[in-house]
Design a protein around this motif. Structure first.
Motif, short mmCIF file in Angstrom:
data_model
loop_
_atom_site.label_atom_id
_atom_site.label_comp_id
_atom_site.label_asym_id
_atom_site.label_seq_id
_atom_site.Cartn_x
_atom_site.Cartn_y
_atom_site.Cartn_z
N SER A 77 0.81 -1.23 0.00
CA SER A 77 0.00 0.00 0.00
C SER A 77 0.84 1.28 0.00
N CYS A 78 2.13 1.17 -0.21
CA CYS A 78 2.95 2.38 -0.25
C CYS A 78 2.69 3.16 -1.53
N ARG A 79 2.67 4.46 -1.40
CA ARG A 79 2.56 5.33 -2.56
C ARG A 79 3.82 6.16 -2.75
N LEU A 80 4.68 6.18 -1.73
CA LEU A 80 5.94 6.89 -1.83
C LEU A 80 6.99 6.18 -0.99
N VAL A 81 8.13 5.89 -1.60
CA VAL A 81 9.27 5.30 -0.91
C VAL A 81 10.42 6.30 -0.97
N ILE A 82 10.92 6.69 0.20
CA ILE A 82 12.00 7.68 0.28
C ILE A 82 13.28 6.97 0.68
N ARG A 100 7.54 0.18 -7.58
CA ARG A 100 6.88 0.75 -8.76
C ARG A 100 5.78 -0.18 -9.27
N GLU A 101 5.98 -1.48 -9.13
CA GLU A 101 4.94 -2.42 -9.55
C GLU A 101 3.66 -2.23 -8.74
N GLN A 102 3.79 -1.69 -7.52
CA GLN A 102 2.63 -1.42 -6.68
C GLN A 102 2.14 0.02 -6.83
N GLY A 103 2.72 0.74 -7.79
CA GLY A 103 2.25 2.09 -8.06
C GLY A 103 2.91 3.17 -7.23
N ALA A 104 4.00 2.84 -6.54
CA ALA A 104 4.67 3.82 -5.69
C ALA A 104 5.66 4.65 -6.49
N SER A 105 5.89 5.87 -6.03
CA SER A 105 6.95 6.71 -6.55
C SER A 105 8.18 6.55 -5.67
N ILE A 106 9.35 6.88 -6.24
CA ILE A 106 10.60 6.75 -5.52
C ILE A 106 11.23 8.12 -5.38
N ALA A 107 11.60 8.47 -4.14
CA ALA A 107 12.33 9.71 -3.89
C ALA A 107 13.69 9.36 -3.29
N PHE A 108 14.70 10.12 -3.67
CA PHE A 108 16.03 9.96 -3.09
C PHE A 108 16.29 11.16 -2.19
N ASP A 109 16.73 10.90 -0.95
CA ASP A 109 16.95 11.97 0.02
C ASP A 109 18.41 11.96 0.45
N ILE A 110 19.01 13.16 0.53
CA ILE A 110 20.41 13.26 0.94
C ILE A 110 20.59 14.50 1.80
N ASP A 111 21.52 14.43 2.76
CA ASP A 111 21.77 15.57 3.64
C ASP A 111 23.24 15.94 3.69
N ASP A 112 24.03 15.42 2.77
CA ASP A 112 25.42 15.79 2.60
C ASP A 112 25.74 15.78 1.11
N LEU A 113 26.77 16.52 0.72
CA LEU A 113 27.13 16.58 -0.70
C LEU A 113 27.93 15.33 -1.05
N MET A 114 27.20 14.24 -1.30
CA MET A 114 27.81 12.94 -1.57
C MET A 114 27.53 12.47 -2.98
N VAL A 115 27.10 13.35 -3.85
CA VAL A 115 26.75 12.95 -5.21
C VAL A 115 27.79 13.42 -6.23
N VAL A 116 28.91 13.94 -5.75
CA VAL A 116 29.99 14.37 -6.64
C VAL A 116 31.26 13.61 -6.22
#
Length: 218
Positions: A77-82, A100-116
């Protein structure tokens, strides 16, 4: 031209003798799952525990689970997974696929500059020095964090500075600042009320670890 008439109320449903009217089912409330990539760190409190509690106060079902402990049942029953600080792996890819097969959206959360990954150097990140980390391993971590961004429908982060870098990766990004809960607020007020009158100025710095001492020095 006739003036517009008043809105006409919809007709009452026609009752069938001997049969009670059944109300239309209401849609289930959006359920949100916070998946923690570092459940053993202080950031887990900020980005999973407290945000889940805030979500529940808004009337939406929410809970959190570690990336190691998440199961398909958690996705019901999830509609959003963070995904907070989650490193990309086959396990994470399967999690996103099932959600996604259950219709949920996916969000990515970050609190430090770890994507570079190029920023993973002791000169730029004092935490590599203070924790005696191996630079190549930190860079590999940043690479896997960056790859998780590609799994998401959108991103969340704590500051506009982080949002700048995530948007540079082509992701819609929304800033959700860190907050504090009631217990923290009242503890701070009690401490302020009992402080000595010694003329000193005290600053509370809510860094998760000592890796932020260079930030504080600046």
């Amino acid at each position: 031209i006739e003036p517009p008439s008043a809105p006409v109320a919809p007709p009452e449903p026609i009752a069938t003798p001997g049969v009670e009217a059944v109300p239309a089912p209401r849609p289930a409330p959006t359920r949100i799952l916070f998946v923690s990539g570092e459940a053993h760190t202080p950031g887990h409190t900020y980005r999973c525990i407290r945000l889940a509690e805030a979500t529940r106060r808004l009337g939406l079902p929410a809970h959190f689970v570690s990336i190691e402990g998440v199961t398909p049942a958690d996705l019901d029953s999830c509609r959003l997974v963070i995904l907070w600080r989650v490193q990309r792996s086959e396990h994470v890819e399967n999690l996103c696929r099932l959600a996604r097969e259950q219709g949920a959206s996916i969000a990515f959360d970050i609190d430090d500059l770890m994507v570079v990954p190029d920023f993973a150097t002791p000169e730029l990140i004092d935490g590599i020095r203070t924790t005696n980390s191996i630079t190549s391993q930190v860079r590999d971590l940043f690479v896997r964090i960056r790859q998780s961004v590609d799994l998401a429908d959108f991103c969340l982060c704590t500051t506009e500075e982080l949002a700048y870098w995530l948007r540079g990766e082509g992701q819609d990004t929304y800033v959700v600042p860190n907050t504090f809960d009631d217990a923290t607020f009242f503890a701070a007020r009690r401490a302020a009320a009992s402080r000595p009158d010694d003329g000193l100025l005290r600053i509370g710095y809510a860094g998760g670890t000592r890796t932020h001492q260079k930030d504080f020095a600046r």
